[in-house]
Each structure stands twice: as C-alpha cells, then as structure tokens.
Design a protein around this motif. Structure first.
Motif, PDB file in Angstrom:
ATOM      1  N   LEU A  66      11.514  -5.164  -4.682  1.00  0.00           N
ATOM      2  CA  LEU A  66      10.308  -4.615  -4.066  1.00  0.00           C
ATOM      3  C   LEU A  66       9.379  -5.770  -3.710  1.00  0.00           C
ATOM      4  O   LEU A  66       8.914  -6.503  -4.588  1.00  0.00           O
ATOM      5  N   ILE A  67       9.138  -5.962  -2.409  1.00  0.00           N
ATOM      6  CA  ILE A  67       8.282  -7.032  -1.916  1.00  0.00           C
ATOM      7  C   ILE A  67       6.880  -6.468  -1.678  1.00  0.00           C
ATOM      8  O   ILE A  67       6.717  -5.482  -0.958  1.00  0.00           O
ATOM      9  N   VAL A  68       5.867  -7.114  -2.282  1.00  0.00           N
ATOM     10  CA  VAL A  68       4.494  -6.603  -2.219  1.00  0.00           C
ATOM     11  C   VAL A  68       3.594  -7.599  -1.485  1.00  0.00           C
ATOM     12  O   VAL A  68       3.411  -8.726  -1.952  1.00  0.00           O
ATOM     13  N   PRO A  69       3.013  -7.220  -0.342  1.00  0.00           N
ATOM     14  CA  PRO A  69       2.084  -8.111   0.368  1.00  0.00           C
ATOM     15  C   PRO A  69       0.844  -8.411  -0.466  1.00  0.00           C
ATOM     16  O   PRO A  69       0.432  -7.611  -1.310  1.00  0.00           O
ATOM     17  N   LYS A  70       0.240  -9.543  -0.183  1.00  0.00           N
ATOM     18  CA  LYS A  70      -0.879 -10.030  -0.989  1.00  0.00           C
ATOM     19  C   LYS A  70      -2.061  -9.073  -1.025  1.00  0.00           C
ATOM     20  O   LYS A  70      -2.730  -8.935  -2.049  1.00  0.00           O
ATOM     21  N   HIS A  71      -2.338  -8.399   0.100  1.00  0.00           N
ATOM     22  CA  HIS A  71      -3.550  -7.580   0.179  1.00  0.00           C
ATOM     23  C   HIS A  71      -3.393  -6.206  -0.467  1.00  0.00           C
ATOM     24  O   HIS A  71      -4.364  -5.465  -0.593  1.00  0.00           O
ATOM     25  N   ILE A  72      -2.180  -5.848  -0.882  1.00  0.00           N
ATOM     26  CA  ILE A  72      -1.942  -4.526  -1.463  1.00  0.00           C
ATOM     27  C   ILE A  72      -2.413  -4.505  -2.915  1.00  0.00           C
ATOM     28  O   ILE A  72      -1.964  -5.304  -3.734  1.00  0.00           O
ATOM     29  N   GLU A  73      -3.311  -3.596  -3.232  1.00  0.00           N
ATOM     30  CA  GLU A  73      -3.810  -3.486  -4.599  1.00  0.00           C
ATOM     31  C   GLU A  73      -3.350  -2.197  -5.273  1.00  0.00           C
ATOM     32  O   GLU A  73      -2.862  -2.220  -6.397  1.00  0.00           O
ATOM     33  N   ALA A  74      -3.507  -1.080  -4.585  1.00  0.00           N
ATOM     34  CA  ALA A  74      -3.168   0.209  -5.189  1.00  0.00           C
ATOM     35  C   ALA A  74      -1.786   0.676  -4.748  1.00  0.00           C
ATOM     36  O   ALA A  74      -1.370   0.458  -3.611  1.00  0.00           O
ATOM     37  N   LEU A  75      -1.080   1.310  -5.654  1.00  0.00           N
ATOM     38  CA  LEU A  75       0.212   1.916  -5.350  1.00  0.00           C
ATOM     39  C   LEU A  75      -0.022   3.189  -4.548  1.00  0.00           C
ATOM     40  O   LEU A  75      -0.584   4.154  -5.052  1.00  0.00           O
ATOM     41  N   GLN A  76       0.383   3.185  -3.284  1.00  0.00           N
ATOM     42  CA  GLN A  76       0.228   4.341  -2.407  1.00  0.00           C
ATOM     43  C   GLN A  76       1.601   4.930  -2.107  1.00  0.00           C
ATOM     44  O   GLN A  76       2.485   4.227  -1.624  1.00  0.00           O
ATOM     45  N   LEU A  77       1.764   6.218  -2.372  1.00  0.00           N
ATOM     46  CA  LEU A  77       3.063   6.864  -2.191  1.00  0.00           C
ATOM     47  C   LEU A  77       2.945   8.153  -1.382  1.00  0.00           C
ATOM     48  O   LEU A  77       3.736   9.072  -1.544  1.00  0.00           O
ATOM     49  N   ASN A  78       1.954   8.204  -0.510  1.00  0.00           N
ATOM     50  CA  ASN A  78       1.766   9.420   0.277  1.00  0.00           C
ATOM     51  C   ASN A  78       2.847   9.588   1.336  1.00  0.00           C
ATOM     52  O   ASN A  78       3.308  10.701   1.598  1.00  0.00           O
ATOM     53  N   ASN A  79       3.256   8.486   1.952  1.00  0.00           N
ATOM     54  CA  ASN A  79       4.185   8.554   3.079  1.00  0.00           C
ATOM     55  C   ASN A  79       5.145   7.369   3.005  1.00  0.00           C
ATOM     56  O   ASN A  79       4.761   6.236   3.283  1.00  0.00           O
ATOM     57  N   ILE A  80       6.388   7.617   2.634  1.00  0.00           N
ATOM     58  CA  ILE A  80       7.387   6.558   2.506  1.00  0.00           C
ATOM     59  C   ILE A  80       8.360   6.647   3.673  1.00  0.00           C
ATOM     60  O   ILE A  80       8.882   7.722   3.985  1.00  0.00           O
ATOM     61  N   GLY A  81       8.602   5.506   4.325  1.00  0.00           N
ATOM     62  CA  GLY A  81       9.457   5.477   5.507  1.00  0.00           C
ATOM     63  C   GLY A  81      10.864   4.999   5.200  1.00  0.00           C
ATOM     64  O   GLY A  81      11.080   4.179   4.307  1.00  0.00           O
TER      65      GLY A  81
END
Length: 283
Positions: free
Chosen positions: A139-154
């Motif tokens: 799982l690669i996480v960009p630097k600006h991502i803080e909160a885990l968002q799982l509303n819409n997964i592509g």
C-alpha cells in the motif's frame, strides 16, 4: 489472529504519514503494526552481530532510540494498537523482501517520498522492486494523505481473476462497507449492451465472492489512453479525480493493453506521483 502490517520507515515526515495511515487500518481491522528501520548506508556491517541491546554498537542503539521517539505520537493516538519494532542493516529491497517473506504480513505500507526527497530509498527502483517482487500486498501512501478514506475505492476492471484477489485483500484490510468503482477500458470496442452485460455478470460474481454490494462502473475507450501515450498515468489519475476515488486497487501481471498501462515507468509514476493511496495486489 490477524496478520500484522509492516511499515518501513526512515524517520521522515512521509514515513510518519505511512505509520499513521497503517495505524488507522490496524484500528479498524484489529491487527498489530510492525515498524522496521533499514540502515542502508551500512550494508552487512552487522551481519554477524548478536541482536542484544546491551551489546549493540552505538549506531544501532541510536537508531532504536530514534525509532522509539518517532513512534511516540502515533502510539499516543492509538494506545490500543500493539507496535513492534526492528532495526536491519543492508540493501533496502533485500532486507524488506526478506522480512516480508512467508506471507506473514497483511500488507506493507510505504510512503512515497522519504528523508532525502527524490533520492530517497522509498521511491524509484528499490520500492518498485518491492511492489513487483513481494508476495505481500503493498500500500503506497502519498505524503499529503492524513486520514484513511474508504468511501469510494477504484479498480481497473478487465474481468480477470486477479481482480477478485485484490478485492479480497482489500476486504481483509478495510472490510467490505465501501463503494466500489469499476473502471473498464473497452479495448475490444464492443457494443454498449455487450459491455454492460459483462459488467453486470462480473459484479454479480464480485458480490458473491467478496460480499461487496455497493458497486458501480464506468467504461472508457482505449483512445482515451492512446492519445495520451506519454502520460498514461496522468490519464488514469484524471479518471480517479473525476470519479472522486479515495484509493486505487492495482492488480499485477496483466496482459496486452493492461500490461502496457502497467509497464515499469508508468507503474512507478502511478504509484509515486499518485494523489491517492494505491494498493498493489499480492502476486
């Protein structure tokens, strides 16, 4: 007991983001987090060392102290999560693959940029080698991502078994209460009714095998990508932005058009310049 998450860190701000993101996943999926620091500048220096804290050389002791300090903020936010730590010395890719072998981790969670910017060991060929070689989801996480968002997964959809596998891996990590956005490239230029029928049948199978029941789809022509041949990753990213996708699931080993999309350079760009997290499936 659920398998733990593995998070390699270099004490950078982005590594802190990755640890925090992993902690949020661990919190909802009830699992531990194993944090590892790999001392890449001293390859094999401690290969024969006895791993006893009282006997370690000063550099190892310092790294352990740094690691403990590094984890203080996330431990304070998530007191119920068990964090374990380790220090390794050697080549990043080799050490990380060795640590992850045997499918003992649910996923490897990595940041996209580390302490030395574009020269960081956490981007480029080393990290890409981990993605394409390991048997563990990455799982690669960009630097600006803080909160885990799982509303819409592509998910890029081509009706392949690997898509079901990556969905099952995602369900193991996040549960199945998210909206799944299938993105299908109509490379055979089939008529709309045929494509719709295939997608509906595929959705029925996804529901049966994963219990994900909130699913929609969009269909794109290959021309959408071919006219942007030099910026395939950018074209994919635009779709994700247009569809407000929170995370992209990526399968490996695609053929023909999809192999072209995920050629080495494009996959690197997709992973490390993405504005949303990317989960690369286990092989």
């Amino acid at each position: 007991m659920n398998k733990p998450l593995l998070v390699p860190v270099d004490f950078s701000e982005n590594a802190q983001t990755a640890v925090s993101y992993a902690a949020q996943i661990a919190d909802i999926s009830k699992r531990d987090v194993h944090v590892i620091h790999i001392m890449t500048e001293h390859t094999n220096r401690f290969a024969n060392a006895t791993w006893n804290k009282d006997l370690m050389e000063p550099l190892i002791k310092e790294a352990l102290s740094q690691l403990d300090t590094f984890l203080l903020p996330v431990k304070a936010r998530y007191p119920d999560i068990v964090f374990t730590t380790a220090i390794r010395d050697g080549v990043l890719t080799d050490q990380l693959l060795d640590e992850a072998k045997g499918e003992k981790y649910a996923a490897i969670v990595m940041g996209t940029k580390g302490s030395s910017g574009l020269d960081s060991v956490f981007i480029g060929s080393n990290a890409y080698d981990v993605i394409k070689t390991t048997e563990t989801p990455v799982l690669i996480v960009p630097k600006h991502i803080e909160a885990l968002q799982l509303n819409n997964i592509g998910l890029l959809c081509n009706f392949k078994e690997g898509e079901l596998e990556v969905l099952k891996q995602a369900v193991s990590l996040f549960g199945n209460k998210f909206h799944l956005q299938l993105i299908h490239i109509n490379r055979a230029d089939e008529d709309v009714e045929t494509v719709d029928q295939k997608l509906k049948m595929w959705i029925d199978r996804i529901i049966k095998e994963t219990q994900i029941d909130d699913i929609s789809y969009i269909v794109k022509s290959p021309a959408y990508f071919y006219r942007n041949k030099e910026t395939i990753a950018h074209a994919i990213q635009q779709i994700l932005i247009d569809e407000s996708v929170d995370m992209l699931l990526v399968t490996k080993g695609r053929k023909n058009f999809f192999r072209y999309i995920f050629s080495e350079n494009i996959a690197k760009e997709l992973a490390f310049q993405s504005k949303i997290p990317n989960l690369f499936a286990r092989i």
